[in-house]
Design a protein around this motif. Structure first.
Motif, PDB file in Angstrom:
ATOM      1  N   PRO A 231       0.813  -1.222   0.000  1.00 35.05           N
ATOM      2  CA  PRO A 231       0.000   0.000   0.000  1.00 35.05           C
ATOM      3  C   PRO A 231       0.846   1.272   0.000  1.00 35.05           C
ATOM      4  N   TYR A 232       2.002   1.254   0.687  1.00 35.46           N
ATOM      5  CA  TYR A 232       2.880   2.424   0.678  1.00 35.46           C
ATOM      6  C   TYR A 232       3.411   2.690  -0.729  1.00 35.46           C
ATOM      7  N   LEU A 233       3.730   1.614  -1.440  1.00 33.33           N
ATOM      8  CA  LEU A 233       4.277   1.728  -2.781  1.00 33.33           C
ATOM      9  C   LEU A 233       3.215   2.188  -3.772  1.00 33.33           C
ATOM     10  N   LEU A 234       2.029   1.591  -3.688  1.00 28.34           N
ATOM     11  CA  LEU A 234       0.996   1.878  -4.678  1.00 28.34           C
ATOM     12  C   LEU A 234       0.423   3.281  -4.532  1.00 28.34           C
ATOM     13  N   GLU A 235       0.282   3.774  -3.302  1.00 33.00           N
ATOM     14  CA  GLU A 235      -0.350   5.078  -3.139  1.00 33.00           C
ATOM     15  C   GLU A 235       0.555   6.219  -3.631  1.00 33.00           C
ATOM     16  N   GLN A 236       1.835   5.903  -3.875  1.00 33.33           N
ATOM     17  CA  GLN A 236       2.759   6.943  -4.342  1.00 33.33           C
ATOM     18  C   GLN A 236       3.220   6.723  -5.782  1.00 33.33           C
ATOM     19  N   THR A 237       2.718   5.672  -6.438  1.00 34.78           N
ATOM     20  CA  THR A 237       3.109   5.381  -7.816  1.00 34.78           C
ATOM     21  C   THR A 237       1.871   4.986  -8.617  1.00 34.78           C
ATOM     22  N   ASP A 238       2.083   4.650  -9.895  1.00 29.74           N
ATOM     23  CA  ASP A 238       0.986   4.150 -10.727  1.00 29.74           C
ATOM     24  C   ASP A 238       1.066   2.642 -10.900  1.00 29.74           C
ATOM     25  N   LEU A 239       1.823   1.950 -10.029  1.00 32.65           N
ATOM     26  CA  LEU A 239       1.891   0.493 -10.080  1.00 32.65           C
ATOM     27  C   LEU A 239       0.582  -0.123  -9.600  1.00 32.65           C
ATOM     28  N   VAL A 240       0.362  -1.382  -9.967  1.00 26.89           N
ATOM     29  CA  VAL A 240      -0.813  -2.124  -9.510  1.00 26.89           C
ATOM     30  C   VAL A 240      -0.332  -3.438  -8.902  1.00 26.89           C
ATOM     31  N   ALA A 241      -1.184  -4.068  -8.072  1.00 28.55           N
ATOM     32  CA  ALA A 241      -0.785  -5.324  -7.423  1.00 28.55           C
ATOM     33  C   ALA A 241      -1.999  -6.198  -7.176  1.00 28.55           C
ATOM     34  N   ILE A 242      -1.840  -7.501  -7.389  1.00 25.87           N
ATOM     35  CA  ILE A 242      -2.885  -8.479  -7.090  1.00 25.87           C
ATOM     36  C   ILE A 242      -2.719  -8.923  -5.640  1.00 25.87           C
ATOM     37  N   VAL A 243      -3.797  -8.792  -4.855  1.00 30.71           N
ATOM     38  CA  VAL A 243      -3.722  -9.086  -3.420  1.00 30.71           C
ATOM     39  C   VAL A 243      -4.972  -9.859  -2.987  1.00 30.71           C
ATOM     40  N   PRO A 244      -4.918 -10.584  -1.855  1.00 28.31           N
ATOM     41  CA  PRO A 244      -6.130 -11.188  -1.297  1.00 28.31           C
ATOM     42  C   PRO A 244      -7.132 -10.098  -0.905  1.00 28.31           C
ATOM     43  N   GLU A 245      -8.407 -10.362  -1.093  1.00 28.47           N
ATOM     44  CA  GLU A 245      -9.421  -9.317  -0.928  1.00 28.47           C
ATOM     45  C   GLU A 245      -9.503  -8.780   0.499  1.00 28.47           C
ATOM     46  N   TYR A 246      -9.508  -9.668   1.493  1.00 27.19           N
ATOM     47  CA  TYR A 246      -9.626  -9.176   2.863  1.00 27.19           C
ATOM     48  C   TYR A 246      -8.432  -8.307   3.241  1.00 27.19           C
ATOM     49  N   VAL A 247      -7.254  -8.714   2.792  1.00 26.56           N
ATOM     50  CA  VAL A 247      -6.055  -7.911   3.031  1.00 26.56           C
ATOM     51  C   VAL A 247      -6.220  -6.543   2.382  1.00 26.56           C
ATOM     52  N   GLY A 248      -6.725  -6.539   1.160  1.00 30.20           N
ATOM     53  CA  GLY A 248      -6.950  -5.272   0.484  1.00 30.20           C
ATOM     54  C   GLY A 248      -7.916  -4.377   1.241  1.00 30.20           C
ATOM     55  N   GLU A 249      -8.964  -4.965   1.807  1.00 27.79           N
ATOM     56  CA  GLU A 249      -9.924  -4.189   2.588  1.00 27.79           C
ATOM     57  C   GLU A 249      -9.239  -3.498   3.761  1.00 27.79           C
ATOM     58  N   VAL A 250      -8.379  -4.239   4.441  1.00 24.90           N
ATOM     59  CA  VAL A 250      -7.663  -3.659   5.583  1.00 24.90           C
ATOM     60  C   VAL A 250      -6.785  -2.504   5.119  1.00 24.90           C
ATOM     61  N   PHE A 251      -6.097  -2.680   3.993  1.00 28.42           N
ATOM     62  CA  PHE A 251      -5.210  -1.629   3.499  1.00 28.42           C
ATOM     63  C   PHE A 251      -5.991  -0.389   3.060  1.00 28.42           C
ATOM     64  N   THR A 252      -7.191  -0.576   2.466  1.00 26.90           N
ATOM     65  CA  THR A 252      -7.949   0.589   2.015  1.00 26.90           C
ATOM     66  C   THR A 252      -8.416   1.455   3.178  1.00 26.90           C
ATOM     67  N   ALA A 253      -8.507   0.878   4.355  1.00 30.56           N
ATOM     68  CA  ALA A 253      -8.956   1.643   5.522  1.00 30.56           C
ATOM     69  C   ALA A 253      -7.883   2.587   6.049  1.00 30.56           C
ATOM     70  N   SER A 254      -6.631   2.330   5.690  1.00 28.17           N
ATOM     71  CA  SER A 254      -5.547   3.155   6.251  1.00 28.17           C
ATOM     72  C   SER A 254      -4.635   3.761   5.190  1.00 28.17           C
ATOM     73  N   HIS A 255      -4.882   3.481   3.926  1.00 31.12           N
ATOM     74  CA  HIS A 255      -4.032   4.010   2.857  1.00 31.12           C
ATOM     75  C   HIS A 255      -4.900   4.510   1.706  1.00 31.12           C
ATOM     76  N   ARG A 256      -4.313   5.341   0.879  1.00 36.25           N
ATOM     77  CA  ARG A 256      -5.029   5.895  -0.275  1.00 36.25           C
ATOM     78  C   ARG A 256      -4.963   4.914  -1.447  1.00 36.25           C
ATOM     79  N   VAL A 257      -5.600   3.775  -1.248  1.00 32.70           N
ATOM     80  CA  VAL A 257      -5.679   2.744  -2.272  1.00 32.70           C
ATOM     81  C   VAL A 257      -7.119   2.262  -2.366  1.00 32.70           C
ATOM     82  N   ARG A 258      -7.452   1.597  -3.465  1.00 33.42           N
ATOM     83  CA  ARG A 258      -8.781   1.035  -3.643  1.00 33.42           C
ATOM     84  C   ARG A 258      -8.666  -0.303  -4.362  1.00 33.42           C
TER      85      ARG A 258
END
Length: 312
Positions: A231-258
């Motif tokens: 999440p630190y990498l993605l919110e500052q770049t235009d990279l994308v990443a495949i992640v488990p959904e629940y993990v992604g949910e946790v990251f969206t709550a604290s980072h500027r990612v979707r």
């Protein structure tokens, strides 16, 4: 059976599961010479060496492999019959458990586990070790770990696997990604973007496998060792990443990612708890396994991703 001490059966089962005189002695709270003496009695009783010393510890003979399952089942039944008099009261007792989690587990599961423990077992504390798919079983067998959580399916007669929950994969991008605007991407979109992936000891290999399946590994711009950096990498770049959904949910709550839907179905991943067989656990470890299975196995509501254009 009139000449066979059932305590020897417990020594045998622990030696079989741990492959170590030291770990068996620690589990039984006896000295190593006591375990060695018991092993000598077992060898004489069954007229077989039972265990041979190798560079990886004790290796069971064919006779020991034949004896293991019936003796383990017998001990499990005996332990079940007397368990009411051999319990661990988490509200009144203290204890320290050592568990292993991947960095994803530390970021997403550990907070849930500790929040429940502070409420139900305030005297309990945890030491968390990094999960290594190559070493986890050995550490569990030797008594260095009480339990671990993992996504790889590990098969061993020395431990049990307790499924916790399943989840799917999604794409995670910066909240203001310059090109990915909607709620889904196409294969063409994935082929155009540059990816961040993780390759390390956690055993979470599916995202790279998915990219390889679609010939997209050459689009990987960074290959790191920890999912928690994504999440630190993605919110500052235009990279994308495949992640488990629940993990992604946790990251969206604290980072500027979707999160964004992928253009294909992926094999669901099953997160599981691993521990020694119940007959080889102490009362405290039995409580720990039940506690972790209940708290971490609670159903997690998946994120409602917005609809996107059909895959092309």
């Amino acid at each position: 059976m009139g000449t066979f001490d059932l305590n020897l059966a417990r020594v045998f089962v622990l030696l079989y599961e741990t492959g170590s005189v030291t770990a068996t002695a620690e589990s039984l709270h006896v000295t190593q010479p006591t375990v060695s003496y018991s092993l000598g009695k077992l060898r004489r009783h069954f007229d077989d060496e039972l265990f041979r010393r190798t560079g990886r510890g004790l290796t069971a003979t064919a006779e020991a492999r034949r004896l293991y399952q019936p003796l383990r089942r017998a001990l499990a039944e005996i332990d079940g019959a007397v368990r009411q008099a051999d319990t661990f009261d988490p509200a009144a007792m203290s204890g320290r458990f050592t568990i292993a989690l991947s960095d994803l587990g530390e970021a997403t599961l550990l907070p849930r586990l500790l929040a429940a423990a502070r409420e139900l077992a305030p005297g309990v504390s945890f030491t968390v070790r990094p999960f290594d798919v190559e070493d986890a079983e050995g550490h569990l067998r030797n008594g260095d770990l009480d339990a671990f959580v993992a996504t790889p399916v590990l098969i061993s007669h020395r431990m049990v696997r307790i499924p916790l929950f399943q989840e799917r994969y999604v794409l995670m991008v910066a909240a203001d990604h310059p090109r990915i605007r909607g709620g889904a991407v196409t294969l063409d979109d994935l082929a155009t973007e540059h990816h961040a992936t993780v390759f390390g000891p956690s055993g979470h290999v599916a995202p790279r496998a998915v990219l390889a399946m679609h010939g997209l590994l050459e689009r990987v711009a960074v290959d790191a060792t920890r999912f928690s950096m994504l999440p630190y990498l993605l919110e500052q770049t235009d990279l994308v990443a495949i992640v488990p959904e629940y993990v992604g949910e946790v990251f969206t709550a604290s980072h500027r990612v979707r999160l964004v839907r992928l253009p294909f179905e992926t094999e669901p991943i099953e997160v599981a708890l691993y521990a020694r067989h119940e007959s080889s656990r102490s009362p405290a470890q039995r409580w720990l396994v039940r506690f972790m299975a209940r708290v971490l196995g609670e159903q997690v509501s998946p994120a409602q991703l917005p609809p996107g254009p059909p895959a092309r």
